[in-house]
Design an enzyme around this catalytic site. Structure first.
Site, PDB file in Angstrom:
ATOM      1  N   THR A 157      -5.445   6.500  -5.723  1.00 53.67           N
ATOM      2  CA  THR A 157      -5.451   6.766  -4.417  1.00 53.67           C
ATOM      3  C   THR A 157      -4.538   8.009  -3.960  1.00 53.67           C
ATOM      4  O   THR A 157      -4.992   8.808  -3.006  1.00 53.67           O
ATOM      5  CB  THR A 157      -4.865   5.632  -3.665  1.00 53.67           C
ATOM      6  OG1 THR A 157      -6.076   4.506  -4.012  1.00 53.67           O
ATOM      7  CG2 THR A 157      -5.335   5.514  -2.035  1.00 53.67           C
ATOM      8  N   GLU A 200       0.969  -1.179  -0.152  1.00 53.94           N
ATOM      9  CA  GLU A 200      -0.084   0.007   0.029  1.00 53.94           C
ATOM     10  C   GLU A 200       1.002   1.287   0.044  1.00 53.94           C
ATOM     11  O   GLU A 200       0.511   2.214  -0.683  1.00 53.94           O
ATOM     12  CB  GLU A 200      -1.078  -0.036   1.128  1.00 53.94           C
ATOM     13  CG  GLU A 200      -1.932  -0.962   1.260  1.00 53.94           C
ATOM     14  CD  GLU A 200      -3.006  -0.752   0.186  1.00 53.94           C
ATOM     15  OE1 GLU A 200      -2.736  -0.945  -1.083  1.00 53.94           O
ATOM     16  OE2 GLU A 200      -4.298  -0.723   0.368  1.00 53.94           O
TER      17      GLU A 200
HETATM   18  N1  HSE Z   1      -8.224   4.554   3.589  1.00 57.19           N
HETATM   19  C1  HSE Z   1      -7.692   4.583   2.291  1.00 57.19           C
HETATM   20  C2  HSE Z   1      -7.821   5.945   1.871  1.00 57.19           C
HETATM   21  C3  HSE Z   1      -8.138   3.392   1.595  1.00 57.19           C
HETATM   22  O1  HSE Z   1      -9.154   6.344   1.892  1.00 57.19           O
HETATM   23  O2  HSE Z   1      -7.117   6.548   1.310  1.00 57.19           O
HETATM   24  C4  HSE Z   1      -7.837   3.606  -0.045  1.00 57.19           C
HETATM   25  O3  HSE Z   1      -8.612   2.604  -0.844  1.00 57.19           O
END
Ligand code: HSE
Length: 315
Positions: free
Chosen positions: A186, A131
């Site tokens: 993201t 991530e």
């Molecule tokens: N919690 C993360 C965000 C999830 O909102 O950036 C990304 O899929």
């Protein structure tokens, strides 16, 4: 004969309800799959990627190679390498945990070959490194539900550690996820987040979280509905999704318990307590996206209680 591990990991909805960066749910599908085979050259090699429409490169840093490297460094003897094949069932940039599913499947496949003793709990940090590469932060609210299944809360522990708290899931809960044809990165969506939020919004989010968790405990759809009013991230991000308010309103008119952005979007999720209603909600949401000129596709899924799976095969 060579032993290979084949791992499969599903889509997830992060930021479930008011749980920005904390609460996530594991769907039954779509799923990514990673096949792994140990080598003696010490290298991590991504041999091929399928199902991505040619968008992912096999060379250079990649979520699956980063995660595999972490698992080898932590658990394997020096000199052990791995060859990987990634099959993408999830759309990229969807907000449904595409990079997480690849990360989790890679971690599980490599770990299964190194030692059957490695518990899933020991793989969470390696998955979070995927991530970090994909989104710039090691948030756990996709990888944790993907790995363990169910609906989980990712609670901050000491230092960088995360404590994963499984939450109860009402048996009838169904998720509808509707994705417009475009992607949102993201990393871009994180840049849009405010550094500070108003006290009134923070208090509203505490109230929503309390209601949401109690709604899960009691199977109370009224509390879940109240709990879906998120005030931290969605106000800053909904501009990435053309027609967001109209799609959420359409979902609610069709009977959704609540709705919100899935992860960082552009997928919008809706909650339902009934499969037939879920199908009607999905249709209403797809139509609402069409009204603003976007073709959208829907996934209807229950919550997968088991999370990612792996098996060994001899080839
Ligand atoms: N919690 C993360 C965000 C999830 O909102 O950036 C990304 O899929």
């Amino acid at each position: 004969m060579t032993t290979r591990a084949v791992a499969s990991a599903a889509a997830t909805v992060a930021n479930l309800g008011p749980g920005f960066d904390v609460v996530g749910a594991c769907l039954e599908g779509p799923r990514d799959s990673v096949t792994a085979e140990l080598s003696d050259d010490g290298e991590v090699t991504l041999v091929a990627v399928t199902g991505d429409g040619g968008r992912l490169a096999t060379g250079g840093p990649n979520v699956v190679t980063i995660v595999a490297r972490h698992v080898l460094d932590r658990f394997a003897e020096p000199g052990v390498g791995v060859r990987l094949w990634l099959d993408k069932g999830l759309p990229l940039g969807s907000g449904m945990g595409s990079s997480s599913a690849s990360a989790v499947a890679a971690a599980l496949a490599v770990a299964a070959l190194v030692s059957p003793e490695i518990p899933k709990e020991a793989l969470l940090d390696a998955c979070r490194e995927g991530e970090r590469l994909a989104a710039g932060t090691p948030h756990a609210d996709n990888v944790a539900p993907c790995l363990f299944g169910g609906v989980v809360a990712c609670l901050p522990g000491e230092g960088d550690a995360i404590h994963v708290l499984p939450l109860p899931v009402p048996e009838e809960l169904v998720l509808v996820c509707v994705k417009p044809e475009y992607d949102v990165k993201t990393s871009d969506a994180r840049e849009a987040l405010p550094e500070k939020v108003a006290l009134v919004d923070a208090v509203a989010n505490v109230a929503a979280t309390t209601a949401f968790v109690m709604g899960l405990v009691k199977g109370d759809m009224g509390l879940l509905s109240f709990g879906c009013e998120e005030r931290l991230a969605i106000p800053a991000r909904q501009g990435f999704v053309r027609g967001y308010a109209g799609v959420v309103a359409a979902a609610k008119r069709a009977g959704a318990v609540g709705a919100g952005l899935s992860g960082s979007g552009p997928t919008i999720y809706a909650l339902s307590d009934d499969r037939q209603t879920a199908a009607e909600i999905a249709e209403a949401m797809v139509d609402a996206f069409a009204e603003v000129g976007a073709t959208a596709t829907a996934v209807i899924s229950g919550i997968d209680p088991d999370g990612a799976q792996v098996s060994l095969i001899d080839v």
